[in-house]
Design an enzyme around this catalytic site. Structure first.
Site, PDB file in Angstrom:
ATOM      1  N   CYS A  76      -0.670  -3.755  -0.810  1.00 29.03           N
ATOM      2  CA  CYS A  76       0.647  -4.010  -1.404  1.00 29.03           C
ATOM      3  C   CYS A  76       0.519  -4.172  -2.924  1.00 29.03           C
ATOM      4  O   CYS A  76       0.136  -3.233  -3.609  1.00 29.03           O
ATOM      5  CB  CYS A  76       1.321  -5.194  -0.726  1.00 29.03           C
ATOM      6  SG  CYS A  76       3.104  -5.281  -1.100  1.00 29.03           S
ATOM      7  N   HIS A 176       1.661  -3.230   4.460  1.00 29.18           N
ATOM      8  CA  HIS A 176       0.874  -4.374   4.909  1.00 29.18           C
ATOM      9  C   HIS A 176       0.201  -4.034   6.240  1.00 29.18           C
ATOM     10  O   HIS A 176       0.831  -4.145   7.292  1.00 29.18           O
ATOM     11  CB  HIS A 176       1.769  -5.605   5.091  1.00 29.18           C
ATOM     12  CG  HIS A 176       2.225  -6.217   3.810  1.00 29.18           C
ATOM     13  ND1 HIS A 176       1.487  -7.173   3.146  1.00 29.18           N
ATOM     14  CD2 HIS A 176       3.325  -5.994   3.057  1.00 29.18           C
ATOM     15  CE1 HIS A 176       2.126  -7.521   2.048  1.00 29.18           C
ATOM     16  NE2 HIS A 176       3.242  -6.823   1.970  1.00 29.18           N
ATOM     17  N   GLU A 178      -1.917  -5.713   7.836  1.00 24.95           N
ATOM     18  CA  GLU A 178      -2.045  -6.935   8.640  1.00 24.95           C
ATOM     19  C   GLU A 178      -0.744  -7.287   9.356  1.00 24.95           C
ATOM     20  O   GLU A 178      -0.741  -8.154  10.241  1.00 24.95           O
ATOM     21  CB  GLU A 178      -2.506  -8.094   7.753  1.00 24.95           C
ATOM     22  CG  GLU A 178      -1.453  -8.699   6.843  1.00 24.95           C
ATOM     23  CD  GLU A 178      -1.162  -7.931   5.571  1.00 24.95           C
ATOM     24  OE1 GLU A 178      -0.422  -8.449   4.724  1.00 24.95           O
ATOM     25  OE2 GLU A 178      -1.679  -6.781   5.415  1.00 24.95           O
TER      26      GLU A 178
END
Length: 199
Positions: A76, A176, A178
């Site tokens: 990001c 992202h 994650e």
């Protein structure tokens, strides 16, 4: 051992939770010596480019990020800081990838770009092993990197932008991983496996 760069703009909890799910050991640190002892580096980030760069400079991390030979994955804002500059605060960034970050045009699109969006793979790369060419990932950002020869995958939001970029040991993802379910975890695991090839 994976090092996670700790600084004011770092989004550490979700990244460390993802590594826990992958059963990968990691250290969170703002000490260049500790980070240099790790095998590979995750460089997450959220927030404003100008304040993030100021904090990196205050911690001596900006120069270390430019000079380290460790495999590096920006996430990001971490990806955006890999480029040369950003319109956000007219900020000079790390210069590891060529290009300038620009803000999305809010006249015809809601800004920030937020939510699930497809990527379109442009070239084979170890980061993308086993990931569908038009996979969905989770994005939250107001600024975007241009599509250049370093772009590994692009996405579209009122125009195309770099979703994944890489050059040598350095790579970045605008989304992202994650927060991107199984595909995101696969990409993080791919980064870890790819990092082993650098010795």
């Amino acid at each position: 051992m994976i090092g996670i760069v700790q600084y004011r703009a770092g989004n550490l909890a979700s990244v460390s939770n993802a590594l826990d799910r992958l059963d990968v050991p990691f250290r969170i640190s703002d000490d260049p010596e500790i980070l240099e002892s790790c095998n590979a580096i995750l460089f997450p980030g959220v927030g404003h480019a100008g304040s993030a760069m100021e904090d990196l400079r205050n911690r001596g991390l900006d120069q270390w990020l430019r000079e380290t030979s460790k495999p590096l994955l920006g996430i990001c804002l971490g990806m955006q800081l890999l480029y040369e500059s950003s319109e956000e605060g007219e900020t000079e960034t790390l210069g590891l990838l060529p290009g300038r970050l620009r803000r999305f045009d809010s006249t015809n699109r809601k800004v920030p770009h937020m939510g699930w969006n497809q990527i379109h793979t442009l070239t084979d790369h170890p980061l993308l092993a086993g990931i569908e060419k038009n996979e969905y990932f989770y994005f939250v950002h107001s600024y975007y990197a241009p599509v250049t020869k370093q772009t590994l995958a692009r996405s579209d939001y009122g125009g195309e932008f770099a979703a994944i970029a890489g050059k040598g040991r350095v790579a970045g993802v605008q989304f992202h991983p994650e927060k991107s379910s199984s595909a995101g975890l696969r990409l993080l695991d791919n980064f870890i496996q790819w990092s082993h090839t650098f010795g």
